[in-house]
Design a protein around this motif. Sequence first.
Motif, PDB file in Angstrom:
ATOM      1  N   MET A 154       0.845  -1.199   0.000  1.00  0.00           N
ATOM      2  CA  MET A 154       0.000   0.000   0.000  1.00  0.00           C
ATOM      3  C   MET A 154       0.877   1.244   0.000  1.00  0.00           C
ATOM      4  O   MET A 154       1.822   1.349   0.770  1.00  0.00           O
ATOM      5  CB  MET A 154      -0.907  -0.001   1.228  1.00  0.00           C
ATOM      6  CG  MET A 154      -1.918   1.129   1.257  1.00  0.00           C
ATOM      7  SD  MET A 154      -3.033   0.932   2.678  1.00  0.00           S
ATOM      8  CE  MET A 154      -3.885  -0.570   2.212  1.00  0.00           C
ATOM      9  N   SER A 155       0.591   2.178  -0.888  1.00  0.00           N
ATOM     10  CA  SER A 155       1.434   3.363  -1.027  1.00  0.00           C
ATOM     11  C   SER A 155       1.067   4.424  -0.002  1.00  0.00           C
ATOM     12  O   SER A 155      -0.097   4.790   0.145  1.00  0.00           O
ATOM     13  CB  SER A 155       1.279   3.955  -2.436  1.00  0.00           C
ATOM     14  OG  SER A 155       1.926   5.197  -2.526  1.00  0.00           O
ATOM     15  N   HIS A 156       2.092   4.891   0.715  1.00  0.00           N
ATOM     16  CA  HIS A 156       1.872   5.998   1.635  1.00  0.00           C
ATOM     17  C   HIS A 156       2.309   7.315   1.012  1.00  0.00           C
ATOM     18  O   HIS A 156       2.309   8.348   1.656  1.00  0.00           O
ATOM     19  CB  HIS A 156       2.618   5.754   2.949  1.00  0.00           C
ATOM     20  CG  HIS A 156       2.002   4.636   3.747  1.00  0.00           C
ATOM     21  ND1 HIS A 156       0.864   4.809   4.507  1.00  0.00           N
ATOM     22  CD2 HIS A 156       2.339   3.338   3.869  1.00  0.00           C
ATOM     23  CE1 HIS A 156       0.533   3.657   5.082  1.00  0.00           C
ATOM     24  NE2 HIS A 156       1.413   2.749   4.707  1.00  0.00           N
TER      25      HIS A 156
ATOM     26  N   ILE B 106      -1.984   9.627  -0.975  1.00  0.00           N
ATOM     27  CA  ILE B 106      -2.968   9.601   0.106  1.00  0.00           C
ATOM     28  C   ILE B 106      -4.164  10.459  -0.286  1.00  0.00           C
ATOM     29  O   ILE B 106      -4.020  11.651  -0.570  1.00  0.00           O
ATOM     30  CB  ILE B 106      -2.369  10.117   1.433  1.00  0.00           C
ATOM     31  CG1 ILE B 106      -1.099   9.350   1.793  1.00  0.00           C
ATOM     32  CG2 ILE B 106      -3.401  10.006   2.562  1.00  0.00           C
ATOM     33  CD1 ILE B 106      -0.376   9.881   3.017  1.00  0.00           C
TER      34      ILE B 106
ATOM     35  N   ARG C 169      -8.607  11.208   0.522  1.00  0.00           N
ATOM     36  CA  ARG C 169      -9.451  11.288   1.717  1.00  0.00           C
ATOM     37  C   ARG C 169     -10.924  11.419   1.354  1.00  0.00           C
ATOM     38  O   ARG C 169     -11.301  11.946   0.306  1.00  0.00           O
ATOM     39  CB  ARG C 169      -9.009  12.438   2.614  1.00  0.00           C
ATOM     40  CG  ARG C 169      -8.713  13.792   1.948  1.00  0.00           C
ATOM     41  CD  ARG C 169      -9.920  14.614   1.655  1.00  0.00           C
ATOM     42  NE  ARG C 169      -9.660  16.041   1.585  1.00  0.00           N
ATOM     43  CZ  ARG C 169     -10.566  16.951   1.243  1.00  0.00           C
ATOM     44  NH1 ARG C 169     -11.782  16.579   0.894  1.00  0.00           N
ATOM     45  NH2 ARG C 169     -10.272  18.245   1.214  1.00  0.00           N
TER      46      ARG C 169
ATOM     47  N   ARG D 276      -7.550   3.896  -5.090  1.00  0.00           N
ATOM     48  CA  ARG D 276      -7.297   2.482  -5.356  1.00  0.00           C
ATOM     49  C   ARG D 276      -6.554   2.279  -6.684  1.00  0.00           C
ATOM     50  O   ARG D 276      -5.746   1.358  -6.804  1.00  0.00           O
ATOM     51  CB  ARG D 276      -8.609   1.696  -5.369  1.00  0.00           C
ATOM     52  CG  ARG D 276      -9.347   1.703  -4.036  1.00  0.00           C
ATOM     53  CD  ARG D 276      -8.517   1.097  -2.930  1.00  0.00           C
ATOM     54  NE  ARG D 276      -9.158   1.229  -1.625  1.00  0.00           N
ATOM     55  CZ  ARG D 276      -8.538   1.627  -0.525  1.00  0.00           C
ATOM     56  NH1 ARG D 276      -7.255   1.937  -0.558  1.00  0.00           N
ATOM     57  NH2 ARG D 276      -9.178   1.721   0.620  1.00  0.00           N
TER      58      ARG D 276
ATOM     59  N   THR E  76      -3.429   5.162  -0.105  1.00  0.00           N
ATOM     60  CA  THR E  76      -4.041   5.093   1.225  1.00  0.00           C
ATOM     61  C   THR E  76      -5.214   6.060   1.276  1.00  0.00           C
ATOM     62  O   THR E  76      -5.101   7.217   0.858  1.00  0.00           O
ATOM     63  CB  THR E  76      -3.009   5.494   2.307  1.00  0.00           C
ATOM     64  OG1 THR E  76      -1.907   4.595   2.254  1.00  0.00           O
ATOM     65  CG2 THR E  76      -3.639   5.453   3.694  1.00  0.00           C
TER      66      THR E  76
ATOM     67  N   VAL F  35      -8.034   8.013   3.650  1.00  0.00           N
ATOM     68  CA  VAL F  35      -8.310   8.503   4.999  1.00  0.00           C
ATOM     69  C   VAL F  35      -9.765   8.968   5.060  1.00  0.00           C
ATOM     70  O   VAL F  35     -10.260   9.619   4.136  1.00  0.00           O
ATOM     71  CB  VAL F  35      -7.376   9.685   5.353  1.00  0.00           C
ATOM     72  CG1 VAL F  35      -7.734  10.271   6.716  1.00  0.00           C
ATOM     73  CG2 VAL F  35      -5.922   9.236   5.324  1.00  0.00           C
TER      74      VAL F  35
ATOM     75  N   TRP G   2     -12.052   2.335   3.824  1.00  0.00           N
ATOM     76  CA  TRP G   2     -10.905   3.233   3.949  1.00  0.00           C
ATOM     77  C   TRP G   2      -9.836   2.553   4.794  1.00  0.00           C
ATOM     78  O   TRP G   2     -10.077   1.554   5.470  1.00  0.00           O
ATOM     79  CB  TRP G   2     -11.320   4.576   4.545  1.00  0.00           C
ATOM     80  CG  TRP G   2     -12.121   4.496   5.816  1.00  0.00           C
ATOM     81  CD1 TRP G   2     -11.667   4.633   7.091  1.00  0.00           C
ATOM     82  CD2 TRP G   2     -13.537   4.266   5.925  1.00  0.00           C
ATOM     83  NE1 TRP G   2     -12.697   4.510   7.988  1.00  0.00           N
ATOM     84  CE2 TRP G   2     -13.866   4.287   7.309  1.00  0.00           C
ATOM     85  CE3 TRP G   2     -14.572   4.059   4.997  1.00  0.00           C
ATOM     86  CZ2 TRP G   2     -15.156   4.088   7.775  1.00  0.00           C
ATOM     87  CZ3 TRP G   2     -15.861   3.871   5.472  1.00  0.00           C
ATOM     88  CH2 TRP G   2     -16.139   3.890   6.843  1.00  0.00           C
ATOM     89  N   ASP G   3      -8.637   3.110   4.750  1.00  0.00           N
ATOM     90  CA  ASP G   3      -7.482   2.485   5.389  1.00  0.00           C
ATOM     91  C   ASP G   3      -7.203   3.030   6.786  1.00  0.00           C
ATOM     92  O   ASP G   3      -6.692   2.313   7.645  1.00  0.00           O
ATOM     93  CB  ASP G   3      -6.244   2.671   4.519  1.00  0.00           C
ATOM     94  CG  ASP G   3      -6.454   2.095   3.128  1.00  0.00           C
ATOM     95  OD1 ASP G   3      -6.679   0.880   3.040  1.00  0.00           O
ATOM     96  OD2 ASP G   3      -6.418   2.862   2.152  1.00  0.00           O
ATOM     97  N   GLU G   4      -7.491   4.297   6.998  1.00  0.00           N
ATOM     98  CA  GLU G   4      -7.318   4.877   8.322  1.00  0.00           C
ATOM     99  C   GLU G   4      -8.289   6.034   8.487  1.00  0.00           C
ATOM    100  O   GLU G   4      -8.796   6.581   7.510  1.00  0.00           O
ATOM    101  CB  GLU G   4      -5.885   5.361   8.529  1.00  0.00           C
ATOM    102  CG  GLU G   4      -5.418   6.429   7.550  1.00  0.00           C
ATOM    103  CD  GLU G   4      -3.981   6.840   7.794  1.00  0.00           C
ATOM    104  OE1 GLU G   4      -3.776   7.946   8.321  1.00  0.00           O
ATOM    105  OE2 GLU G   4      -3.076   6.052   7.459  1.00  0.00           O
TER     106      GLU G   4
END
Length: 310
Positions: A1-3, A6, A8, A33, A38, A40, A70-72
């Motif tokens: 997963m790419s940080h 990002i 949202r 995706r 990632t 948010v 979502w991831d976070e």
Amino acid sequence: MSHSFIGRYAPSPSGRLHIGNIMSSLLAWLDVRSHDGTLVFRLEDLDPDRSDYEYAALMAEDLQWLGLYWDEGWFPGNGSEYTQGARTRLYDAAFQVLDEKGLLYPCYCSRSQRLAASAPHPGEERDSSCSCRYMTDLQRAEIEAKGRKPAWKVIVPDEVIEFNDAHYGVQSENLKTQGDFIVRRSDGVYAYQLAVSVDDAAMNISSVVRARDLMSSTFKQIWLIRTLGGNIPEYAHSPLLVSEEGRKLSKREGDLNMETLRKKYTPEQLLGHLGEMCGLLDTYRECTALELCQEFSWKRIYKDDILISI
């Protein structure tokens, strides 16, 4: 997963999501995706009078029902650091930076105060000029002696802001065209423009996807992020879904909200309709969000506003 990529979701918990909100959320999800990025989820709950966490919980459930995970970020009962209501210290610090740069002044106008904490909607005009900027200390003291508390506006420069929208191409506007704008209301609530800019920078958001009615806000937010020393995201704006009368949908009016849509469609049926309406599918077919991701490209998304066809 790419940080490094990002994106949202940033809904306001002021009502049930409607089909236009879902379209924007879907495109934000697909954008992230397709980059293996990632995602948010945060809540824009600045205005306590218009925020309801029951709506927030329903938003989360509706997005999950569609498979738009979502991831976070915020979940019901968890993730309070992803609510704007819990991030006041960051807005205080940004406000202080703007003040130290000599970019703030007190404003005693009543117009735009109520709306400043929320993302702008068509027809909700902002002040294009303000005489409060030129008041003397004596004039301000006389007003405040009557119990009037000021909002605070930022002084915008005579500067052209330009960015390359991933969907609509190069956009430019002189900030003076929109005029000075509120960054904190008289009741101490921070305004949408400041909070969103601070949050996007603090969360290292690299891609912002939202409906094109917020295009004019992008110029302000780019300038604020740059002034505050943050990294500016890339932006992609999507067409609006409109009624037969050409009216933009509104949570306030309950247009085609998810309560109604979930009774009428399965997730795959609703996603198929959305995919066809925005241009990702040539013809309607049931599909999952992951299947739509295989079709996703901004080149395929319509640029004109989309008449709702369900």
